[in-house]
Design an enzyme around this catalytic site. Sequence first.
Site, PDB file in Angstrom:
ATOM      1  N   ILE A 228       0.824  -1.153  -0.085  1.00  0.00           N
ATOM      2  CA  ILE A 228      -0.182  -0.110  -0.039  1.00  0.00           C
ATOM      3  C   ILE A 228       0.886   1.302  -0.042  1.00  0.00           C
ATOM      4  O   ILE A 228       1.831   1.365   0.628  1.00  0.00           O
ATOM      5  CB  ILE A 228      -1.027  -0.007   1.307  1.00  0.00           C
ATOM      6  N   CYS A 229       0.331   2.156  -0.797  1.00  0.00           N
ATOM      7  CA  CYS A 229       1.097   3.488  -0.737  1.00  0.00           C
ATOM      8  C   CYS A 229       2.345   3.496  -1.356  1.00  0.00           C
ATOM      9  O   CYS A 229       2.516   3.097  -2.299  1.00  0.00           O
ATOM     10  CB  CYS A 229       0.759   4.211   0.665  1.00  0.00           C
ATOM     11  N   HIS A 230       3.269   4.119  -0.558  1.00  0.00           N
ATOM     12  CA  HIS A 230       4.853   4.042  -1.125  1.00  0.00           C
ATOM     13  C   HIS A 230       5.472   2.853  -0.812  1.00  0.00           C
ATOM     14  O   HIS A 230       6.468   2.718  -1.581  1.00  0.00           O
ATOM     15  CB  HIS A 230       5.530   5.205  -0.214  1.00  0.00           C
ATOM     16  N   ALA A 231       4.908   1.688  -0.418  1.00  0.00           N
ATOM     17  CA  ALA A 231       5.504   0.319  -0.515  1.00  0.00           C
ATOM     18  C   ALA A 231       5.926  -0.081  -1.594  1.00  0.00           C
ATOM     19  O   ALA A 231       6.711  -1.011  -1.740  1.00  0.00           O
ATOM     20  CB  ALA A 231       4.491  -0.610   0.435  1.00  0.00           C
TER      21      ALA A 231
ATOM     22  N   SER B 115      -2.774  -0.786  -3.216  1.00  0.00           N
ATOM     23  CA  SER B 115      -3.848   0.467  -2.938  1.00  0.00           C
ATOM     24  C   SER B 115      -2.622   1.572  -2.806  1.00  0.00           C
ATOM     25  O   SER B 115      -1.616   1.439  -2.607  1.00  0.00           O
ATOM     26  CB  SER B 115      -4.449   0.184  -1.673  1.00  0.00           C
TER      27      SER B 115
END
Length: 181
Positions: free
Chosen positions: A108-111, A161
């Site tokens: 999710i996000c910056h991962a 996401s």
Amino acid sequence: MRIAFLVAPEGVEQVELTDPWQAVRDAGGEPVLVSTRHGEVQAFHHLDKADTFPVEKTVADLAATGAEGFDALVLPGGVANPDQLRTDPDAVAFVRDFFTRGLPVAAICHAAWTLVEADVVRGRTLTSWPSLATDIRNAGGTWVDEQVKICTGGPNVLVTSRRPDDLKAFDAALLEQVSGV
């Protein structure tokens, strides 16, 4: 179902760790906190320090076995978290091993930065925080602006996401993909 949650010693966005963690527990699964160092990880609420969480395993502890014994991997975001992970060869190898073994991975996000570094986005379609779109494209992936994206076109299922607002959909997609494991 035993799920590894890989985070750096500092910088994970707390809600992106705790929300999926609780979803896994509520579904009867066993979340395991993995990091690059023993001790505790410092979570953040955006740029402000939040809670700390005890590390259960390090990537060095798991170097000989990699993803063996886990059913899936969750990569929470936060800007600093994946930025640190992608510079740690053991963390990158740990992520890559989930793909090699065909196990589900959720980020999710910056991962997605860690996925880019592990060279596992080529030919895959995923979403992330919008500022990573160019990085994903440059790594051979296709970036889409969707609440959650489930990509099955590769060696494993990849769930991604964009941001904390997407956590409900992210958690549901994660659980759907690991429920048969």
